[in-house]
Structures are given as structure tokens and as C-alpha cells.
Design an enzyme around this catalytic site. Structure first.
Site, PDB file in Angstrom:
ATOM      1  N   HIS A  30     -16.396  41.599  -1.122  1.00  0.00           N
ATOM      2  CA  HIS A  30     -15.742  40.520  -0.364  1.00  0.00           C
ATOM      3  C   HIS A  30     -15.943  39.175  -1.048  1.00  0.00           C
ATOM      4  O   HIS A  30     -14.989  38.426  -1.282  1.00  0.00           O
ATOM      5  CB  HIS A  30     -16.315  40.487   1.062  1.00  0.00           C
ATOM      6  N   ARG A  32      -2.285   0.903  -8.418  1.00  0.00           N
ATOM      7  CA  ARG A  32      -2.499   0.109  -7.201  1.00  0.00           C
ATOM      8  C   ARG A  32      -3.468  -1.008  -7.573  1.00  0.00           C
ATOM      9  O   ARG A  32      -4.680  -0.802  -7.616  1.00  0.00           O
ATOM     10  CB  ARG A  32      -3.088   0.978  -6.093  1.00  0.00           C
ATOM     11  N   GLU A  92       9.923   2.630   0.409  1.00  0.00           N
ATOM     12  CA  GLU A  92       8.949   3.222   1.340  1.00  0.00           C
ATOM     13  C   GLU A  92       9.176   2.761   2.772  1.00  0.00           C
ATOM     14  O   GLU A  92       8.473   3.176   3.683  1.00  0.00           O
ATOM     15  CB  GLU A  92       7.513   2.942   0.876  1.00  0.00           C
ATOM     16  N   THR A  99       6.325   7.873  -0.727  1.00  0.00           N
ATOM     17  CA  THR A  99       6.541   8.800   0.387  1.00  0.00           C
ATOM     18  C   THR A  99       5.387   8.839   1.385  1.00  0.00           C
ATOM     19  O   THR A  99       5.525   9.450   2.434  1.00  0.00           O
ATOM     20  CB  THR A  99       6.840  10.214  -0.154  1.00  0.00           C
ATOM     21  N   ASN A 100       4.284   8.174   1.061  1.00  0.00           N
ATOM     22  CA  ASN A 100       3.225   8.089   2.076  1.00  0.00           C
ATOM     23  C   ASN A 100       3.706   7.183   3.207  1.00  0.00           C
ATOM     24  O   ASN A 100       3.728   7.562   4.377  1.00  0.00           O
ATOM     25  CB  ASN A 100       1.932   7.525   1.481  1.00  0.00           C
ATOM     26  N   CYS A 119       5.979   8.277  -6.029  1.00  0.00           N
ATOM     27  CA  CYS A 119       4.567   8.047  -6.309  1.00  0.00           C
ATOM     28  C   CYS A 119       3.689   8.285  -5.096  1.00  0.00           C
ATOM     29  O   CYS A 119       2.493   8.012  -5.123  1.00  0.00           O
ATOM     30  CB  CYS A 119       4.336   6.656  -6.890  1.00  0.00           C
TER      31      CYS A 119
HETATM   32  C1  PEP Z   1       3.170   5.284  -0.674  1.00  0.00           C
HETATM   33  O1  PEP Z   1       3.297   4.643   0.361  1.00  0.00           O
HETATM   34  O2  PEP Z   1       3.657   6.413  -0.853  1.00  0.00           O
HETATM   35  C2  PEP Z   1       2.397   4.742  -1.794  1.00  0.00           C
HETATM   36  C3  PEP Z   1       2.320   5.368  -2.949  1.00  0.00           C
HETATM   37  O3  PEP Z   1       1.725   3.611  -1.576  1.00  0.00           O
HETATM   38  P1  PEP Z   1       0.312   3.544  -0.820  1.00  0.00           P
HETATM   39  O4  PEP Z   1      -0.154   4.934  -0.630  1.00  0.00           O
HETATM   40  O5  PEP Z   1      -0.549   2.719  -1.682  1.00  0.00           O
HETATM   41  O6  PEP Z   1       0.706   2.863   0.466  1.00  0.00           O
HETATM   42 MG    MG Z   2       2.850   2.546   0.364  1.00  0.00          MG
END
Ligand code: PEP
Ligand code: MG
Length: 682
Positions: A264, A370, A553, A575-576, A639
Site C-alpha cells: 500500500h 508583481r 481582470e 484570472t485571479n 498570468c
Molecule cells: C490576477 O488577478 O490574476 C493576478 C495575476 O494578479 P494578482 O494575483 O496579483 O491580483
Molecule cells: Mg489581480
């Protein structure tokens, strides 16, 4: 009819017209005495990928006995058996007497098995995991399937099979699972440190890699140690069972006293890509006393040990590690990925060290630096705080002037590390509140340090605090209210680029404005950057090319991308934030409801990890289309965290992005995912 059904038919001489509606299977038993046996075999080594037939068997046993770790299984080949004995410190005489290989015990059955495994591999063109039973000296094949393997074995097998002419380049690329590359990218023991390390016991090299950490004896303690200290422990067990899964996941590595390569612990660790040494029989584990007695040593809970999952060696104490070797098969796979991918892969890197790491992994540029991360290094934070606490523009400029040379130096480092590949530097993004001290104690210390009354600092911190900071005074809103911040950063970027360029190095500068939702916000920022550029060029009587682009964004930026592209020379999808604002889920608070949403199948995956194709994805598609409607050659990338996640990378390919950008350690994963997306499209 599937491939396996066809093979089954061929092997058993079943006419095609019979179909496969009914399969009649003989019952066979491996526990019918000394002339019966059962075993599990792999056509190649599932841990290292080496092209050697290997496996384990037990005489007079059922399949269950081989994997349960109760009896110590024997090796199938003589060579494997000798290796195993050496690892166990067992003499050749003892091995031959007590643990002979199948090759020795039943040579003709072994010969037949060896031939079949070879045929199966050639037929399926992949490494096979084979189960067999020997009843009264007759071999029966129970089943075969493509064998599970470690990341290292995955790459080696794909590249070996390519060289052997068994598969072509495209199959080799498609055969490798991007996420599994992660296992190859982790450190191994430092060669010098390992020379001085004391081997205390040797077990089986069940899952490769290096692990070092404090000993724990229970899975829940591995979870606890990680949660409380951030340190991964080494989980030491007599044997593991499925309840230990979470603890195994949280451990740096796993060491067991019992069980073979198919136990396992070994199978699960390999699946996880976690270092594991199994079957170190000399370990005397006392769960009650929480100690191990081994070869005259006593190791207590909390004492450090180190495991080498590739050799099975266990060392006393902490052994230093070094970066993984990315040449050889891995390098070749990456070359193939580069050959077939149409998207580029850049890295999110804020320091020259990260940038160099990303470059080594094959990043073709930086997709996001950043800049605020640099603000926390060394003395910078002091100047940043002075800037924030200043009463007026003049005061801010004084502080910004202190920051300028530091930022310039940072950027020079990045440009140098990226050796002429494009570097996107993003202007200041977070709310200023993030840079000031929050406790009274820290505020009083700062007051003393910069000679400003504590009350003034406390009042400013209070003023800066926001109810909803992620939607507050941040991103380009900062640069538009305090243009001098953008001026300083633009100057630092351009001067750094010109300094590095002056050394004869190519430099590609891309300045990125965050959190734009309205094209006028971007226009304002671009004017500042262009004005500074003209000043710097005039001062130096020289010029350098640069681009000004924006993050997409904010959902409004995506739907008005045609207007934004009138100003922006490139788009980078953040995309965050785009996920946060599109779904209305706080990226910092989603954990509170995500498990329930996953449980109830409202969400299939965490949208901050796997791109929400139907929502966020549609905004990306629309923005790319509209942006390129305005500016045909608009360079578009991503990013956010999704830039290193294989299925999101695939989406980016289909959305027509030029590149994805992700953290350095995910660069190889993204490169492979990008190649697979391109190949799957064709
Ligand atoms: C995002 O918002 O996707 C981004 C890359 O910027 P941060 O995460 O620094 O807000
Ligand atoms: Mg951002």
C-alpha cells in the site's frame, strides 16, 4: 470492440463473429501448494522507468497476499532478487535459500511469463502491469493494464519507447501527464552532504526523490506537524493502510518496516509522487514509546531522518538537498513540448532568483512581476511606509526617490536573468493598507524609526483601512490618484532596461497597468509612462522600445476590450481577480463554502485553480476577439494561477492566447500542457 477485447479474442482464438458478449473465465488458484504461486509484474520499472522486467510473487498464495504486506514477497527475476537482497543486507546464500526468484524456482514458467510480458508491451505500446497466477505449474494470465508509474518513470518510459521506435514523438508528448512532471522538479540530496550522511538502514526504493523531516509515527501527526509548523514530517509506519492517506499526503516522505514494492505504502506514494522507502525490515518500531530501534540507534519522535526513495537508504539527521537535474530525458521531453506547442510559456517571477529558476525550466519571458513583492525586501519597506505616510506630494516624492534606485536594481536583475526574453513588469497593485503595520506595537516601533508621532501613524492606518479592499483603492486607481508612484516605477523600469541594454544585452520591456476597467484609466497611466519615457530618453540621449499593456481582470475591461485595445499594446488576463469579480467569490474566503459546493456538485473544481470555462472563459474569449478587432496583432496572455494548470492551459490554447504565465515550478507543466493542447487540436 475495444483493443483489449480484440487482443483477448486473438490470444484465445475466438472468431470475431462470436463477439464478446459473454466471457467465460476459468477459476485458478495460486494457493494449491508449492507448485502454485501468484504475482504482480511490470514490464518496466514503475519507479525509475528502467527497461527491466520486474515484479513480486509468492509461492502457495493468493493475489491478496502479495499486496497486503503481510508476507514478504519474492522477486520475479534473479537480478531483481539480488538487488533486493543487497538492499536488505541479506547474503546471497540466504537469499537463494529463503527468497529465491521465480526465475530460479520455476524457470520454464518464468520464461513463458517473460515472453508474454514482452508481447503485451509491444502490443499495447506502453508499460504493462500484469497479474498472474500459477496453478500446479501452469501459468495463467489474470489481467494486464497500462502500469501506474512515477513522474520520473513516465518521462523515461516515453522517451525510451520513442528511441526504441515503439511510439512516435507526438505519442510520447501526449503520453506524459503534465501534472506528474512536478515530481521530477523537486530537489534531490546534495551530493556532498550525502557523502557525510550516516545510513542507518536500507529498505526498498519504493518511490523516488529525497525527503527530510522530523519523524512521526501516526498519519494524524503528519497532518498536525504540517498544520502547526509548516514543516513536512517523515511518516514512519510498520505498514500503511488507506486511513493513512491524508497523513501520507501531508508527509515529506514515508518509511515502512514491512511490505514490498507493491505494498500500500509503495503504490500510494508512487501515485502521489512522494518519496517512499518500504520494507526496511530492520526497523523496530515501538508505537507506544514512539521510538525506532535500528542497528544500535534509537530514533525518537521529532528526531530528523532523511530518505532516499531512489536507493532505499535512510539517513540519520537532516541532509541538504539540491535542485533536480533537468537534462536528459526530461530535457528531451521539454524540447519536444517546445516543438509542438504553439503558445509560449512565461513565468510569474518577482526576483532575479525566481527568474533564473524559471529560465532554467524553459520560461520564455516573465509574464508578471508583481513589483509590490519587492517592496518588502530589505530597507524598501521603510521607504514605502514613508511614502504612504507622507502629508503631501512633495513628501511622497522624497520617499519615492529613495525607492527608485532599489527598484531599478531589482529590475536590472530581472532583465539580466531573462536574457533578452520579454519581461512584463506590473505597476503597484495592492491597497496601501497592506504595507503599513497593523498592531499598536509595530506602529509605535515605526513611529520611533521614522520619527513620526505614533498617533499620526495610527490615524493614517485607520484612514487607509477599507471595508472591501479588493474592490477599493488599488491597482491603477493608485497610480491615477498618486501619479508620482507610476512616474517612479516607469522611470525605474526604463532606466534599468537602458542600463542592461548598454551592457550589450537585448532587453524587451513590457509595462503593465493593473485593474483597469475603463479605457480612460489606462489612457491616463499610459500618458504618464510615455511622458517619463521621453524624459529618460532625453536625459540619456538614447532610446529603448517598450510596450504598455494592461491586465484584463475586471469584467468591464473584458467586455469593453475593443476600447481598451485602442490604448493597450498587450493584454494579460489576471484570472485571479477576474474569477473573483466574475463569480463574486472572494479569493480569500472561498474555502468557507468551497467544500460544500464541491460536495453538492454546484462546482466541479475550485474556480481559482481550474478556470471556469463557461463564465470567466467566455469573458476571455470575448476580450481576445474584441481586442484583436481593434488591434489585429494584440498579444494576449494569462498570468493568473490558472496559467500553470493543465486544463486551463488547454483552454487558453483554444482561446487563441499567445502565452501563459505561471510560477517557475509550473513552467514545465504548462509547456507540456500547451504542447498537448496543440497536438490534440490537430
Ligand atoms: C490576477 O488577478 O490574476 C493576478 C495575476 O494578479 P494578482 O494575483 O496579483 O491580483
Ligand atoms: Mg489581480
Amino acid at each position: 470492440m475495444n483493443e483489449r477485447a480484440i487482443l483477448y479474442r486473438k490470444l484465445n482464438n475466438i472468431p470475431a463473429e462470436w463477439g464478446t458478449a459473454v466471457s467465460v473465465q476459468a477459476m485458478v488458484f495460486g494457493n494449491m501448494g508449492e507448485n502454485s504461486a501468484t504475482g504482480v509484474a511490470f514490464s518496466r520499472d514503475a519507479a525509475t522507468g528502467e527497461n527491466i522486467f520486474n515484479g513480486e510473487y509468492l509461492v502457495n498464495a493468493q493475489g491478496e497476499d502479495v499486496v497486503a504486506g503481510i508476507r514478504t514477497p519474492q522477486q520475479i527475476t534473479i537480478e531483481g532478487s539480488r538487488r533486493w537482497a543487497k538492499a536488505q543486507n541479506i547474503t546471497e546464500e540466504e537469499r537463494a535459500e529463503k527468497y529465491p526468484s521465480l526465475e530460479e524456482v520455476m524457470p520454464s514458467v518464468y520464461g513463458e511469463l517473460n515472453e508474454i510480458q514482452h508481447h503485451l508491451e509491444v502490443y499495447f505500446k506502453d508499460m504493462q502491469d500484469i497479474e498472474f497466477t500459477i496453478q500446479d505449474g501452469k501459468l495463467w494470465m489474470l489481467q494486464c493494464r497500462n502500469g501506474k508509474r512515477t513522474g520520473a518513470a513516465m518521462v523515461k518510459i516515453a522517451m525510451d519507447m520513442l528511441r526504441e521506435g515503439l511510439i512516435d514523438e507526438k505519442t510520447a508528448v501526449l503520453r506524459c501527464e503534465p501534472a506528474k512532471l512536478d515530481e521530477l522538479l523537486h530537489p534531490v540530496f546534495d551530493k556532498t552532504a550525502i557523502k557525510n550522511a550516516k545510513v542507518v538502514v536500507k529498505g526498498l526504493p519504493a518511490s523516488p526523490g529525497a525527503a527530510t523531516g522530523p519523524v512521526v509515527f501516526f498519519a494524524e501527526d503528519a497532518e498536525k506537524v504540517l498544520a502547526e509548523t509548516g514543516q513536512k514530517a517523515v511518516l514512519v509506519r510498520i505498514e500503511t493502510s488507506p486511513e493513512d492517506l491524508k497523513g501520507m499526503l501531508d508527509a515529506a516522505g514515508i518509511l515502512t518496516a514491512r511490505g514490498g514494492m507493491t505494498s500500500h505504502a509503495a503504490v500510494v506514494a508512487r501515485g502521489m509522487g512522494k518519496c517512499c522507502v518500504s520494507g526496511a525490515g530492520e526497523l523496530n518500531i515501538d508505537y507506544k514509546a514512539r521510538t525506532i530501534n535500528v542497528n544500535g540507534y534509537t530514533i525518537k519522535e521529532g528526531d530528523w531522518i532523511s530518505l532516499n526513495g531512489s536507493t532505499g537508504e535512510v539517513y540519520l539527521g537532516q541532509v541538504a538537498t539540491q535542485d533536480a537535474d533537468l537534462s536528459g530525458d526530461f530535457g528531451q521531453l521539454m524540447e519536444l513540448a517546445g516543438k509542438y506547442a504553439t503558445m509560449k510559456v512565461r513565468a510569474n517571477a518577482d526576483t532575479p532568483r525566481d527568474a533564473a529558476q524559471a529560465f532554467a525550466f524553459g520560461a520564455e519571458g516573465i509574464g508578471l512581476c508583481r513589483t509590490e513583492h519587492m517592496f518588502f525586501e530589505g530597507d524598501r519597506i521603510k521607504a514605502v511606509r514613508e511614502m504612504i505616510l507622507a502629508d503631501d506630494e512633495d513628501g511622497r516624492r522624497v520617499a519615492l526617490n529613495k525607492l527608485l534606485p532599489m527598484q531599478r536594481g531589482d529590475f536590472e536583475g530581472l532583465f539580466k536573468a531573462m536574457k533578452g526574453y520579454p519581461v512584463i513588469i506590473r505597476l503597484l497593485d495592492p491597497p496601501l493598507h497592506e504595507f503599513v503595520p497593523h498592531t499598536e506595537k509595530e506602529q509605535r516601533e515605526l513611529a520611533e524609526e521614522i520619527n513620526v508621532p505614533y498617533e499620526k501613524i495610527a490615524a493614517k492606518v485607520e484612514y487607509l483601512s477599507e471595508v472591501n479592499p479588493m474592490l477599493g483603492h488599488r491597482g491603477c486607481r493608485l497610480g491615477n490618484t498618486y501619479p508620482e508612484i507610476t512616474e517612479m516605477q516607469a522611470r525605474a523600469i526604463l532606466e534599468a532596461a537602458m542600463n542592461v541594454h548598454a551592457t550589450g544585452m537585448d532587453v524587451k520591456v513590457e509595462i503593465m497597468v493593473p485593474l483597469v476597467g475603463n479605457h480612460k484609466e489606462l489612457r491616463y497611466q499610459k500618458n504618464i509612462i510615455d511622458t517619463v519615457a521621453q524624459q529618460v530618453f532625453a536625459e540619456r540621449n538614447d532610446k529603448i522600445d517598450y510596450l504598455v499593456g494592461t491586465m484584463i481582470e475586471v469584467p468591464r475591461a473584458a467586455v469593453t476590450a475593443n476600447q481598451i485595445a485602442e490604448v493597450a499594446e498587450f493584454f494579460s488576463f489576471g484570472t485571479n481577480d477576474l474569477t473573483q469579480m466574475t463569480l463574486g467569490f472572494s479569493r480569500d474566503d472561498i474555502a468557507k463554502f468551497l467544500p460544500t459546493y464541491l460536495d453538492k456538485n454546484i462546482l466541479k473544481a475550485d474556480p481559482f485553480q481550474v478556470l471556469d470555462r463557461n463564465g470567466v472563459g467566455q469573458l476571455i474569449r470575448e476580450a481576445v476577439m474584441k481586442g484583436r478587432g481593434t488591434r489585429m496583432d494584440l498579444k494576449c496572455g494569462i498570468c493568473g494561477e490558472h496559467g500553470g494548470e493543465p486544463s486551463s492551459v488547454e483552454f487558453c490554447h483554444y482561446a487563441g492566447l499567445n502565452y501563459v504565465s505561471c510560477s517557475p515550478f509550473r513552467v514545465p507543466i504548462a509547456r507540456l500542457a500547451a504542447a498537448q493542447a496543440a497536438l490534440n487540436q490537430k
